[in-house]
Motif scaffolding. Structure first.
Motif, PDB file in Angstrom:
ATOM      1  N   ALA A 193       0.833  -1.201   0.000  1.00 57.10           N
ATOM      2  CA  ALA A 193       0.000   0.000   0.000  1.00 57.10           C
ATOM      3  C   ALA A 193       0.869   1.253   0.000  1.00 57.10           C
ATOM      4  CB  ALA A 193      -0.924  -0.009   1.215  1.00 57.10           C
ATOM      5  N   ARG A 194       1.927   1.256   0.821  1.00 52.73           N
ATOM      6  CA  ARG A 194       2.834   2.398   0.849  1.00 52.73           C
ATOM      7  C   ARG A 194       3.521   2.592  -0.502  1.00 52.73           C
ATOM      8  NH1 ARG A 194       5.549   0.246   5.292  1.00 52.73           N
ATOM      9  NH2 ARG A 194       4.027   0.266   6.943  1.00 52.73           N
ATOM     10  N   ILE A 195       3.940   1.497  -1.110  1.00 54.57           N
ATOM     11  CA  ILE A 195       4.620   1.585  -2.406  1.00 54.57           C
ATOM     12  C   ILE A 195       3.685   2.160  -3.466  1.00 54.57           C
ATOM     13  CG2 ILE A 195       5.597   0.222  -4.301  1.00 54.57           C
ATOM     14  CD1 ILE A 195       6.743  -1.660  -2.098  1.00 54.57           C
ATOM     15  N   ALA A 196       2.450   1.649  -3.524  1.00 55.35           N
ATOM     16  CA  ALA A 196       1.492   2.131  -4.531  1.00 55.35           C
ATOM     17  C   ALA A 196       1.128   3.593  -4.290  1.00 55.35           C
ATOM     18  CB  ALA A 196       0.243   1.263  -4.518  1.00 55.35           C
ATOM     19  N   ALA A 197       0.903   3.964  -3.036  1.00 56.60           N
ATOM     20  CA  ALA A 197       0.555   5.352  -2.725  1.00 56.60           C
ATOM     21  C   ALA A 197       1.729   6.291  -3.002  1.00 56.60           C
ATOM     22  CB  ALA A 197       0.114   5.465  -1.269  1.00 56.60           C
ATOM     23  N   THR A 198       2.937   5.853  -2.685  1.00 55.58           N
ATOM     24  CA  THR A 198       4.122   6.665  -2.961  1.00 55.58           C
ATOM     25  C   THR A 198       4.313   6.852  -4.462  1.00 55.58           C
ATOM     26  OG1 THR A 198       5.166   5.891  -0.933  1.00 55.58           O
ATOM     27  CG2 THR A 198       6.609   6.874  -2.589  1.00 55.58           C
ATOM     28  N   ALA A 199       4.116   5.786  -5.228  1.00 55.02           N
ATOM     29  CA  ALA A 199       4.237   5.891  -6.689  1.00 55.02           C
ATOM     30  C   ALA A 199       3.220   6.879  -7.249  1.00 55.02           C
ATOM     31  CB  ALA A 199       4.057   4.517  -7.333  1.00 55.02           C
ATOM     32  N   ALA A 200       1.984   6.813  -6.756  1.00 50.99           N
ATOM     33  CA  ALA A 200       0.951   7.749  -7.217  1.00 50.99           C
ATOM     34  C   ALA A 200       1.309   9.181  -6.845  1.00 50.99           C
ATOM     35  CB  ALA A 200      -0.400   7.364  -6.626  1.00 50.99           C
ATOM     36  N   GLY A 201       1.793   9.379  -5.619  1.00 44.56           N
ATOM     37  CA  GLY A 201       2.175  10.723  -5.188  1.00 44.56           C
ATOM     38  C   GLY A 201       3.342  11.283  -5.965  1.00 44.56           C
ATOM     39  N   LEU A 202       4.368  10.465  -6.175  1.00 44.09           N
ATOM     40  CA  LEU A 202       5.538  10.921  -6.936  1.00 44.09           C
ATOM     41  C   LEU A 202       5.168  11.220  -8.385  1.00 44.09           C
ATOM     42  CD1 LEU A 202       8.368   8.590  -5.590  1.00 44.09           C
ATOM     43  CD2 LEU A 202       8.130  11.048  -5.248  1.00 44.09           C
ATOM     44  N   GLN A 203       4.353  10.365  -8.971  1.00 47.28           N
ATOM     45  CA  GLN A 203       3.944  10.573 -10.357  1.00 47.28           C
ATOM     46  C   GLN A 203       3.161  11.886 -10.485  1.00 47.28           C
ATOM     47  OE1 GLN A 203       1.698   7.267 -11.815  1.00 47.28           O
ATOM     48  NE2 GLN A 203       1.838   7.919 -13.933  1.00 47.28           N
ATOM     49  N   THR A 204       2.263  12.146  -9.554  1.00 49.37           N
ATOM     50  CA  THR A 204       1.483  13.377  -9.583  1.00 49.37           C
ATOM     51  C   THR A 204       2.370  14.597  -9.344  1.00 49.37           C
ATOM     52  OG1 THR A 204      -0.422  12.149  -8.769  1.00 49.37           O
ATOM     53  CG2 THR A 204      -0.515  14.536  -8.581  1.00 49.37           C
ATOM     54  N   ALA A 205       3.304  14.490  -8.414  1.00 48.88           N
ATOM     55  CA  ALA A 205       4.203  15.608  -8.130  1.00 48.88           C
ATOM     56  C   ALA A 205       5.094  15.932  -9.323  1.00 48.88           C
ATOM     57  CB  ALA A 205       5.054  15.295  -6.901  1.00 48.88           C
ATOM     58  N   VAL A 206       5.619  14.916  -9.962  1.00 47.84           N
ATOM     59  CA  VAL A 206       6.468  15.141 -11.143  1.00 47.84           C
ATOM     60  C   VAL A 206       5.657  15.776 -12.262  1.00 47.84           C
ATOM     61  CG1 VAL A 206       7.759  13.974 -12.971  1.00 47.84           C
ATOM     62  CG2 VAL A 206       8.173  13.376 -10.594  1.00 47.84           C
ATOM     63  N   TYR A 207       4.438  15.275 -12.477  1.00 48.24           N
ATOM     64  CA  TYR A 207       3.581  15.843 -13.517  1.00 48.24           C
ATOM     65  C   TYR A 207       3.283  17.313 -13.215  1.00 48.24           C
ATOM     66  CZ  TYR A 207      -0.433  16.745 -16.484  1.00 48.24           C
ATOM     67  OH  TYR A 207      -1.292  17.304 -17.396  1.00 48.24           O
ATOM     68  N   ALA A 208       2.924  17.612 -11.966  1.00 38.93           N
ATOM     69  CA  ALA A 208       2.603  18.996 -11.603  1.00 38.93           C
ATOM     70  C   ALA A 208       3.833  19.897 -11.752  1.00 38.93           C
ATOM     71  CB  ALA A 208       2.072  19.049 -10.176  1.00 38.93           C
ATOM     72  N   GLY A 209       4.992  19.411 -11.332  1.00 36.92           N
ATOM     73  CA  GLY A 209       6.207  20.202 -11.462  1.00 36.92           C
ATOM     74  C   GLY A 209       6.573  20.481 -12.907  1.00 36.92           C
ATOM     75  N   VAL A 210       6.503  19.473 -13.735  1.00 41.09           N
ATOM     76  CA  VAL A 210       6.817  19.656 -15.156  1.00 41.09           C
ATOM     77  C   VAL A 210       5.793  20.568 -15.812  1.00 41.09           C
ATOM     78  CG1 VAL A 210       6.964  18.461 -17.377  1.00 41.09           C
ATOM     79  CG2 VAL A 210       8.102  17.508 -15.381  1.00 41.09           C
ATOM     80  N   TYR A 211       4.537  20.413 -15.454  1.00 40.29           N
ATOM     81  CA  TYR A 211       3.480  21.262 -16.012  1.00 40.29           C
ATOM     82  C   TYR A 211       3.713  22.732 -15.649  1.00 40.29           C
ATOM     83  CZ  TYR A 211      -1.133  23.110 -17.068  1.00 40.29           C
ATOM     84  OH  TYR A 211      -2.168  23.850 -17.578  1.00 40.29           O
ATOM     85  N   MET A 212       4.045  22.992 -14.386  1.00 36.90           N
ATOM     86  CA  MET A 212       4.296  24.368 -13.960  1.00 36.90           C
ATOM     87  C   MET A 212       5.537  24.939 -14.639  1.00 36.90           C
ATOM     88  SD  MET A 212       3.228  24.022  -9.932  1.00 36.90           S
ATOM     89  CE  MET A 212       4.356  25.264  -9.438  1.00 36.90           C
ATOM     90  N   TRP A 213       6.582  24.122 -14.756  1.00 34.60           N
ATOM     91  CA  TRP A 213       7.820  24.580 -15.403  1.00 34.60           C
ATOM     92  C   TRP A 213       7.568  24.911 -16.870  1.00 34.60           C
ATOM     93  CZ3 TRP A 213      11.184  21.753 -18.862  1.00 34.60           C
ATOM     94  CH2 TRP A 213      12.369  22.416 -19.151  1.00 34.60           C
ATOM     95  N   LEU A 214       6.839  24.034 -17.555  1.00 30.98           N
ATOM     96  CA  LEU A 214       6.570  24.280 -18.972  1.00 30.98           C
ATOM     97  C   LEU A 214       5.615  25.456 -19.160  1.00 30.98           C
ATOM     98  CD1 LEU A 214       6.282  20.668 -20.432  1.00 30.98           C
ATOM     99  CD2 LEU A 214       8.105  22.326 -20.802  1.00 30.98           C
ATOM    100  N   SER A 215       4.672  25.646 -18.231  1.00 31.47           N
ATOM    101  CA  SER A 215       3.748  26.775 -18.330  1.00 31.47           C
ATOM    102  C   SER A 215       4.492  28.110 -18.244  1.00 31.47           C
ATOM    103  CB  SER A 215       2.690  26.702 -17.238  1.00 31.47           C
ATOM    104  OG  SER A 215       1.870  25.583 -17.420  1.00 31.47           O
ATOM    105  N   LYS A 216       5.496  28.176 -17.366  1.00 32.69           N
ATOM    106  CA  LYS A 216       6.280  29.403 -17.236  1.00 32.69           C
ATOM    107  C   LYS A 216       7.215  29.586 -18.412  1.00 32.69           C
ATOM    108  CE  LYS A 216       6.230  29.519 -12.221  1.00 32.69           C
ATOM    109  NZ  LYS A 216       7.011  29.408 -10.995  1.00 32.69           N
ATOM    110  N   ARG A 217       7.702  28.472 -18.939  1.00 30.05           N
ATOM    111  CA  ARG A 217       8.680  28.527 -20.030  1.00 30.05           C
ATOM    112  C   ARG A 217       8.022  28.913 -21.352  1.00 30.05           C
ATOM    113  NH1 ARG A 217      11.828  23.647 -22.580  1.00 30.05           N
ATOM    114  NH2 ARG A 217      13.447  24.784 -23.654  1.00 30.05           N
TER     115      ARG A 217
END
Length: 135
Positions: free
Chosen positions: A110-134
């Motif tokens: 459960a921790r592994i699956a939840a961590t994977a979901a959280g990391l995937q969402t965080a990376v997506y949000a970070g890349v989205y924000m970076w590309l939006s500014k760029r």
């Protein structure tokens, strides 16, 4: 042609990663069938894509068609929407798996699956924000 070279480089790197994973797994004391299959799949997809983009680069007519498709706004929008939908689908599946694992008292999974979901969402949000500014 620049985008073709970039894609060929990317998939070449992907093929090397697949080969290294495949060889390291086979050279280990007890090769895991899942890792072998995963590495073989990565390698197969990379080789297929290298052949595909190599063929496009060698034919002038296919290259022109490829470049036109890369600039068409409708196809770009469809690709962006499909990428977002895939992200949502995988995050939903990971969180569903985490909840099921919690009910089954498999806390580590459960921790592994939840961590994977959280990391995937965080990376997506970070890349989205970076590309939006760029852009």
């Amino acid at each position: 042609m620049k985008s073709i070279k970039l894609k060929l480089t990317f998939f070449g790197l992907f093929a090397v990663i697949g080969m290294v994973l495949f060889v390291v797994n086979l050279m280990s004391g007890a090769p895991d069938g899942y890792v072998t299959g995963f590495a073989a799949a990565i390698l197969a997809v990379a080789v297929f894509k290298i052949i595909q983009y190599g063929r496009i680069a060698s034919h002038e007519q296919l290259l022109k068609k490829f470049e036109i498709n890369q600039q068409e706004e409708r196809l770009i929008m469809i690709a962006e929407k499909s990428g977002r939908f895939t992200l949502l689908l995988t995050v939903f599946a990971e969180l569903t798996a985490a909840v099921i694992c919690m009910f089954l008292r498999a806390d580590q999974f459960a921790r592994i699956a939840a961590t994977a979901a959280g990391l995937q969402t965080a990376v997506y949000a970070g890349v989205y924000m970076w590309l939006s500014k760029r852009l």
